[in-house]
Motif scaffolding. Structure first.
Motif, PDB file in Angstrom:
ATOM      1  N   GLN A  80     102.315 114.831  42.673  1.00  0.00           N
ATOM      2  CA  GLN A  80     101.816 114.316  43.949  1.00  0.00           C
ATOM      3  C   GLN A  80     102.942 113.622  44.702  1.00  0.00           C
ATOM      4  O   GLN A  80     103.583 112.713  44.184  1.00  0.00           O
ATOM      5  N   ALA A  81     103.167 114.059  45.957  1.00  0.00           N
ATOM      6  CA  ALA A  81     104.221 113.481  46.775  1.00  0.00           C
ATOM      7  C   ALA A  81     103.734 112.297  47.591  1.00  0.00           C
ATOM      8  O   ALA A  81     104.526 111.411  47.940  1.00  0.00           O
ATOM      9  N   ALA A  82     102.445 112.258  47.931  1.00  0.00           N
ATOM     10  CA  ALA A  82     101.877 111.161  48.716  1.00  0.00           C
ATOM     11  C   ALA A  82     100.382 111.116  48.481  1.00  0.00           C
ATOM     12  O   ALA A  82      99.725 112.174  48.422  1.00  0.00           O
ATOM     13  N   PRO A  83      99.798 109.943  48.335  1.00  0.00           N
ATOM     14  CA  PRO A  83      98.343 109.837  48.139  1.00  0.00           C
ATOM     15  C   PRO A  83      97.602 110.089  49.453  1.00  0.00           C
ATOM     16  O   PRO A  83      98.204 110.138  50.529  1.00  0.00           O
ATOM     17  N   GLN A  84      96.307 110.233  49.344  1.00  0.00           N
ATOM     18  CA  GLN A  84      95.460 110.440  50.527  1.00  0.00           C
ATOM     19  C   GLN A  84      94.587 109.217  50.765  1.00  0.00           C
ATOM     20  O   GLN A  84      93.919 108.730  49.843  1.00  0.00           O
ATOM     21  N   ALA A  85      94.607 108.716  52.007  1.00  0.00           N
ATOM     22  CA  ALA A  85      93.709 107.634  52.413  1.00  0.00           C
ATOM     23  C   ALA A  85      92.464 108.251  53.026  1.00  0.00           C
ATOM     24  O   ALA A  85      92.555 109.110  53.909  1.00  0.00           O
ATOM     25  N   VAL A  86      91.292 107.823  52.567  1.00  0.00           N
ATOM     26  CA  VAL A  86      90.029 108.463  52.955  1.00  0.00           C
ATOM     27  C   VAL A  86      89.156 107.483  53.725  1.00  0.00           C
ATOM     28  O   VAL A  86      89.024 106.313  53.350  1.00  0.00           O
ATOM     29  N   THR A  87      88.555 107.973  54.804  1.00  0.00           N
ATOM     30  CA  THR A  87      87.561 107.234  55.587  1.00  0.00           C
ATOM     31  C   THR A  87      86.202 107.879  55.368  1.00  0.00           C
ATOM     32  O   THR A  87      86.069 109.099  55.491  1.00  0.00           O
ATOM     33  N   VAL A  88      85.184 107.085  55.036  1.00  0.00           N
ATOM     34  CA  VAL A  88      83.841 107.587  54.734  1.00  0.00           C
ATOM     35  C   VAL A  88      82.851 106.985  55.713  1.00  0.00           C
ATOM     36  O   VAL A  88      82.936 105.791  56.043  1.00  0.00           O
ATOM     37  N   GLY A  89      81.913 107.796  56.177  1.00  0.00           N
ATOM     38  CA  GLY A  89      80.891 107.308  57.095  1.00  0.00           C
ATOM     39  C   GLY A  89      79.501 107.737  56.675  1.00  0.00           C
ATOM     40  O   GLY A  89      79.309 108.848  56.171  1.00  0.00           O
ATOM     41  N   VAL A  90      78.529 106.845  56.862  1.00  0.00           N
ATOM     42  CA  VAL A  90      77.119 107.154  56.630  1.00  0.00           C
ATOM     43  C   VAL A  90      76.313 106.610  57.806  1.00  0.00           C
ATOM     44  O   VAL A  90      76.799 105.797  58.594  1.00  0.00           O
ATOM     45  N   LEU A  91      75.076 107.054  57.924  1.00  0.00           N
ATOM     46  CA  LEU A  91      74.212 106.595  59.000  1.00  0.00           C
ATOM     47  C   LEU A  91      73.707 105.191  58.717  1.00  0.00           C
ATOM     48  O   LEU A  91      73.655 104.760  57.549  1.00  0.00           O
ATOM     49  N   SER A 129      79.835 111.733  56.071  1.00  0.00           N
ATOM     50  CA  SER A 129      81.076 112.406  56.457  1.00  0.00           C
ATOM     51  C   SER A 129      82.240 111.674  55.819  1.00  0.00           C
ATOM     52  O   SER A 129      82.146 110.487  55.488  1.00  0.00           O
ATOM     53  N   ALA A 130      83.352 112.375  55.664  1.00  0.00           N
ATOM     54  CA  ALA A 130      84.568 111.774  55.120  1.00  0.00           C
ATOM     55  C   ALA A 130      85.756 112.613  55.573  1.00  0.00           C
ATOM     56  O   ALA A 130      85.636 113.819  55.789  1.00  0.00           O
ATOM     57  N   SER A 378      75.255 114.932  64.044  1.00  0.00           N
ATOM     58  CA  SER A 378      76.146 115.086  62.898  1.00  0.00           C
ATOM     59  C   SER A 378      77.234 114.029  62.911  1.00  0.00           C
ATOM     60  O   SER A 378      77.741 113.651  63.971  1.00  0.00           O
ATOM     61  N   LEU A 379      77.593 113.588  61.723  1.00  0.00           N
ATOM     62  CA  LEU A 379      78.643 112.588  61.555  1.00  0.00           C
ATOM     63  C   LEU A 379      80.013 113.246  61.469  1.00  0.00           C
ATOM     64  O   LEU A 379      80.159 114.345  60.930  1.00  0.00           O
ATOM     65  N   VAL A 380      81.015 112.554  61.990  1.00  0.00           N
ATOM     66  CA  VAL A 380      82.405 112.964  61.831  1.00  0.00           C
ATOM     67  C   VAL A 380      83.243 111.722  61.613  1.00  0.00           C
ATOM     68  O   VAL A 380      83.060 110.710  62.292  1.00  0.00           O
ATOM     69  N   SER A 381      84.114 111.774  60.625  1.00  0.00           N
ATOM     70  CA  SER A 381      84.990 110.644  60.317  1.00  0.00           C
ATOM     71  C   SER A 381      86.403 110.946  60.770  1.00  0.00           C
ATOM     72  O   SER A 381      86.866 112.094  60.699  1.00  0.00           O
TER      73      SER A 381
END
Length: 473
Positions: A80-91, A129-130, A378-381
């Motif tokens: 792995q060269a770089a980690p992933q930052a994740v954004t999560v959304g719910v209603l 969504s994420a 629909s959700l979008v993050s």
């Protein structure tokens, strides 16, 4: 003539006359029976309409950026060269999703991608969504990548990547389920469709990710398209692309899968930045459209229009497509801005657009893929990263009122769009939003741009509850 013969003649003639009359009567009766409807007895079958129990919503992310060959003792080793930052959304009112890490047996010293599961609430399916992003600036890999976390699919198409000189691309398969998946990769390249030796019977264990170097199944192919078929359990598939020009890294991207074929394909939110090279000056196209008609020869017309303007930005191009052979078309240089690309073909196709910020050191590129129709809220993050815009297109035949609001409530903007019209809205990184077209067909995409940073991904519709089924006992 004797009386006896006269009697025989008379009786014979009478029999013939009676027979003829009977035959005529039968014919008339048959014709009448055919032409006049007979009474029938119709019984409607007993039918029971049942609502299937709602299922959980599971989203799988692409994970961190991968690199191969950094260890001199293991040229084929991945890390792995770089980690992933994740954004999560719910209603609002929904519980936070359960998170898990998938195993990554092909990657040394790195975590697998994140997976998020949202269980039904009050008997109804819950939307979530994420999206994730990664930035890397190393000697062998440089650029910005952003992608949405998606549900796993049994069949999908990968319209991105390259196995030509300078490319170091990977096909990544993730199985969030509890059963093993057996995957077949069908490569569409310069020789037509083929299942390469390294692309058949790939076993993806449950709760795990597998990585297949694209050069191992498509060596020398500059514009491959891959069909992904999974049995046993669906998988989430994507392509990580990276490019090196004369020892200088030229960008990185993570491009997801296309769910299916269509005769009208719309790619939303193509971003052209100030650094994009002019094709006449560099000899290279900074905007390239890749199209495949898998089964039929056809013609496709490519139209590019600026967001907010229905007039074509450049002259539409009509290109011939050979069955099973991918075709790439370099477009004229486009002014800085946001664009919508329409591909209208005579047969079902898949398509994608490659866009570069330039061709010098520290440049970046991104793959833009078709947007599926969103017909329910629909959700979008939006993941962490540079400036982001949400581009929306009214794909319906009537006027549409599209509301964009924060996932926690509070309307941000309302757009009144005529059929085919488009508009962009500024959105904040690290936030989630709800797109509601009021039942209209809406196409959407998130684009993120900065100096030498480029990425984008389509908005997918909410996972609707399973439709009712009819049971005939």
């Amino acid at each position: 003539m004797s009386d006896r013969r006269i009697f025989r003649w008379a009786t014979t003639s009478a029999r013939l006359l009676i027979g003829a009359l009977v035959a005529v009567g039968i014919v008339v009766g048959v014709v009448t029976a055919v032409t006049i409807p007979w009474p029938t007895l119709a019984r409607e079958p007993v039918a029971i309409v049942a609502e299937p129990a709602p299922a959980a919503t599971t989203l799988v992310c692409t994970g961190g950026l991968l690199v191969q060959g950094r260890d001199a003792t293991d040229a084929g080793g991945l890390e792995q060269a770089a980690p992933q930052a994740v954004t999560v959304g719910v209603l609002p009112g929904s519980a936070d999703p359960e998170s898990a890490r998938l195993a990554a047996p092909d990657v040394g010293g790195g975590d697998g991608p994140s997976a998020f599961t949202v269980s039904p609430q009050d008997g109804a399916r819950t939307d979530a969504s994420a999206a994730g992003s990664s930035t890397v600036a190393d000697e062998d890999l440089s650029g910005f990548a952003a992608s949405a976390c998606r549900p796993a699919l049994s069949e999908s198409w990968l319209v991105s990547g390259s196995a030509s000189v300078g490319a170091a691309d990977f096909v990544v398969l993730a199985n969030p389920g509890t059963s093993a998946s057996t995957v077949q990769l069908t490569l569409y390249g310069a020789s037509g469709p083929v299942v390469p030796p390294g692309g058949s019977d790939i076993v993806v264990p449950p709760g795990a990710q597998r990585v297949v170097p694209l050069s191992g199944i498509a060596l020398g192919e500059s514009s491959p398209v891959i069909r992904v078929n999974a049995e046993g359990a669906p998988v989430q598939a994507f392509v990580q692309s990276s490019l090196t020009r004369v020892l200088e890294p030229g960008g990185v991207d993570q491009a997801g899968a296309v769910a299916g074929l269509d005769e009208i394909v719309t790619i939303v939110g193509l971003s052209v930045t100030a650094g994009a090279a002019d094709t006449t000056a560099s000899g290279e196209a900074s905007t390239v459209v890749r199209v495949l008609s898998p089964t039929s020869a056809a013609q496709a017309t490519i139209t590019v229009r600026r967001v907010g303007d229905d007039t074509p930005a450049i002259d539409p191009q009509t290109v011939p497509l050979e069955a099973g052979l991918p075709t790439e078309v370099g477009l004229e240089s486009l002014p800085v801005g946001q664009y919508v690309v329409d591909v209208v073909a005579e047969a079902p196709v898949v398509a994608g657009v490659w866009q570069a910020t330039g061709f010098g050191a520290d440049s970046d590129f991104g793959w833009y893929l078709p947007s599926p129709a969103v017909t329910v809220p629909s959700l979008v993050s939006v993941p962490q990263g540079p400036a982001a815009v949400l581009t929306l297109v009214n794909a319906d035949e009537v006027q549409a009122r599209i509301a964009v609001s924060g996932s926690g409530g509070g309307e941000i903007v309302t757009l009144d769009l005529a059929p085919g019209a488009s508009e962009s809205v500024r959105v904040a990184s690290g936030q989630s939003y709800v797109v509601d077209g009021g039942g209209a067909r809406v196409l959407g995409a998130v684009s993120m741009t900065a100096t030498n940073a480029l990425a984008g991904f389509p908005v997918w519709p909410a996972d609707a509850a399973a439709p009712p089924i009819t049971i005939y006992p």
